[in-house]
Design a protein around this motif. Structure first.
Motif, short mmCIF file in Angstrom:
data_model
loop_
_atom_site.label_atom_id
_atom_site.label_comp_id
_atom_site.label_asym_id
_atom_site.label_seq_id
_atom_site.Cartn_x
_atom_site.Cartn_y
_atom_site.Cartn_z
N GLY A 22 -14.64 33.45 -8.99
CA GLY A 22 -15.21 34.66 -9.58
C GLY A 22 -14.85 34.82 -11.04
N LEU A 23 -13.61 34.48 -11.39
CA LEU A 23 -13.20 34.52 -12.80
C LEU A 23 -13.95 33.47 -13.61
N ALA A 24 -14.17 32.32 -13.00
CA ALA A 24 -14.93 31.27 -13.69
C ALA A 24 -16.34 31.75 -13.98
N ARG A 25 -16.97 32.43 -13.00
CA ARG A 25 -18.31 32.96 -13.23
C ARG A 25 -18.31 34.02 -14.33
N ASP A 26 -17.26 34.84 -14.36
CA ASP A 26 -17.15 35.85 -15.40
C ASP A 26 -17.09 35.20 -16.78
N LEU A 27 -16.31 34.14 -16.90
CA LEU A 27 -16.22 33.43 -18.17
C LEU A 27 -17.58 32.86 -18.58
N GLU A 28 -18.32 32.36 -17.61
CA GLU A 28 -19.64 31.79 -17.91
C GLU A 28 -20.64 32.87 -18.31
N GLU A 29 -20.72 33.93 -17.50
CA GLU A 29 -21.78 34.92 -17.67
C GLU A 29 -21.50 35.88 -18.82
N ARG A 30 -20.25 36.25 -19.04
CA ARG A 30 -19.92 37.25 -20.06
C ARG A 30 -19.44 36.63 -21.37
N HIS A 31 -18.91 35.41 -21.31
CA HIS A 31 -18.27 34.85 -22.51
C HIS A 31 -18.79 33.47 -22.89
N GLY A 32 -19.79 32.97 -22.17
CA GLY A 32 -20.44 31.74 -22.58
C GLY A 32 -19.67 30.47 -22.36
N PHE A 33 -18.63 30.50 -21.53
CA PHE A 33 -17.86 29.29 -21.23
C PHE A 33 -18.65 28.36 -20.33
N ARG A 34 -18.29 27.11 -20.37
CA ARG A 34 -18.63 26.17 -19.31
C ARG A 34 -17.38 26.00 -18.44
N THR A 35 -17.54 25.89 -17.14
CA THR A 35 -16.38 25.78 -16.26
C THR A 35 -16.57 24.67 -15.25
N THR A 36 -15.45 24.09 -14.85
CA THR A 36 -15.43 23.10 -13.77
C THR A 36 -14.31 23.48 -12.81
N LEU A 37 -14.63 23.51 -11.51
CA LEU A 37 -13.63 23.79 -10.48
C LEU A 37 -13.10 22.47 -9.93
N CYS A 38 -11.80 22.29 -10.02
CA CYS A 38 -11.13 21.09 -9.50
C CYS A 38 -10.25 21.55 -8.34
N VAL A 39 -10.73 21.36 -7.12
CA VAL A 39 -10.10 21.96 -5.94
C VAL A 39 -9.37 20.89 -5.13
#
Length: 239
Positions: A22-39
């Protein structure tokens, strides 16, 4: 180009694989980040210390910030070398809660020093102790840090479900942001106040760490803002 955040997620206790996306999505949608989840490949309810590996870890090679929410991982050498290369390059690092004890290699392993060393040398504190899972924490902004950009949108006082970690002493390179007071601490450890968030530097790279991160903390706007701000600060976005 938009900053790229790689989220390194692997611990069964707080289900970071469920809370951090959810934080990753927030970074993408509100702050224009690209994110990768490494689980982590380890099933969340399995015991600690099992050998595992992270998906998508190659993302670290181009990431602008690595966000660690991990606990007692035992990784193959090629993945540890990927992490080592990133950290040794002095690139930004963010750590949450159990990231101070991200690894648990046996004696004799070439990575044994990472068990305490990642917390101590990179984040600013190794794993020491906590105040008991039945307790929680009253959190307060440290007055000298009130204007720090990481604290934008963070209430001056709030209550977190996370039980307080004992982290003191932290090195002089750290700049404390938030202070925690244990609420109903367990009798097995003296009730000692401790910082719960700070900045640090490692090999020239910015580091942000918070010992908060219980799943219920993610319901708090102050906590979510703290972590998002910390990630943005680490890459120099919100000076």
């Amino acid at each position: 180009m938009s900053p790229h955040a790689a989220f390194i997620l692997g611990e069964p206790e707080y289900e970071s694989h469920k809370t951090m996306p959810g934080l990753a999505r927030d970074l993408e949608e509100r702050h224009g980040f690209r994110t990768t989840l490494c689980v982590s490949s380890v099933i969340p309810d399995t015991p600690d210390f099992l050998e595992s590996e992270f998906s998508n870890l190659g993302a670290l090679e181009e990431a602008d910030v690595a966000v660690f929410y991990t606990r007692f991982r035992v990784l193959p050498p090629e993945q540890m070398e990927t992490i080592r290369a990133y950290v040794d390059a002095g690139k930004p690092v963010v750590g949450l809660r159990t990231a101070t004890h991200s690894f648990h290699f046996s004696e004799g392993s070439p990575y044994h020093s990472w068990n305490d060393g990642f917390g101590q040398n990179v984040l600013g504190a190794p794993w020491r102790a906590h105040h008991g899972g039945d307790s929680s924490t009253d959190v307060e902004v440290i007055p000298e840090a009130a204007d720090h950009p990481i604290l934008q949108g963070v209430e001056k006082r709030f209550h977190a479900r996370s039980w307080l970690y004992h982290v003191l002493p932290i090195p002089e390179t750290c700049f404390p942001l938030l202070w925690g007071k244990p609420v109903n601490p367990g009798a097995h450890f003296p009730p000692t106040e401790n910082p719960v968030a700070w900045t640090n530097a490692h090999k020239g790279g910015r580091v942000f760490y918070t010992s908060l991160g219980h799943p219920q903390d993610f319901n708090l706007a102050s906590f979510r803002n703290l972590v998002v701000n910390g990630i943005r600060w680490a890459v120099g976005e919100n000076e």
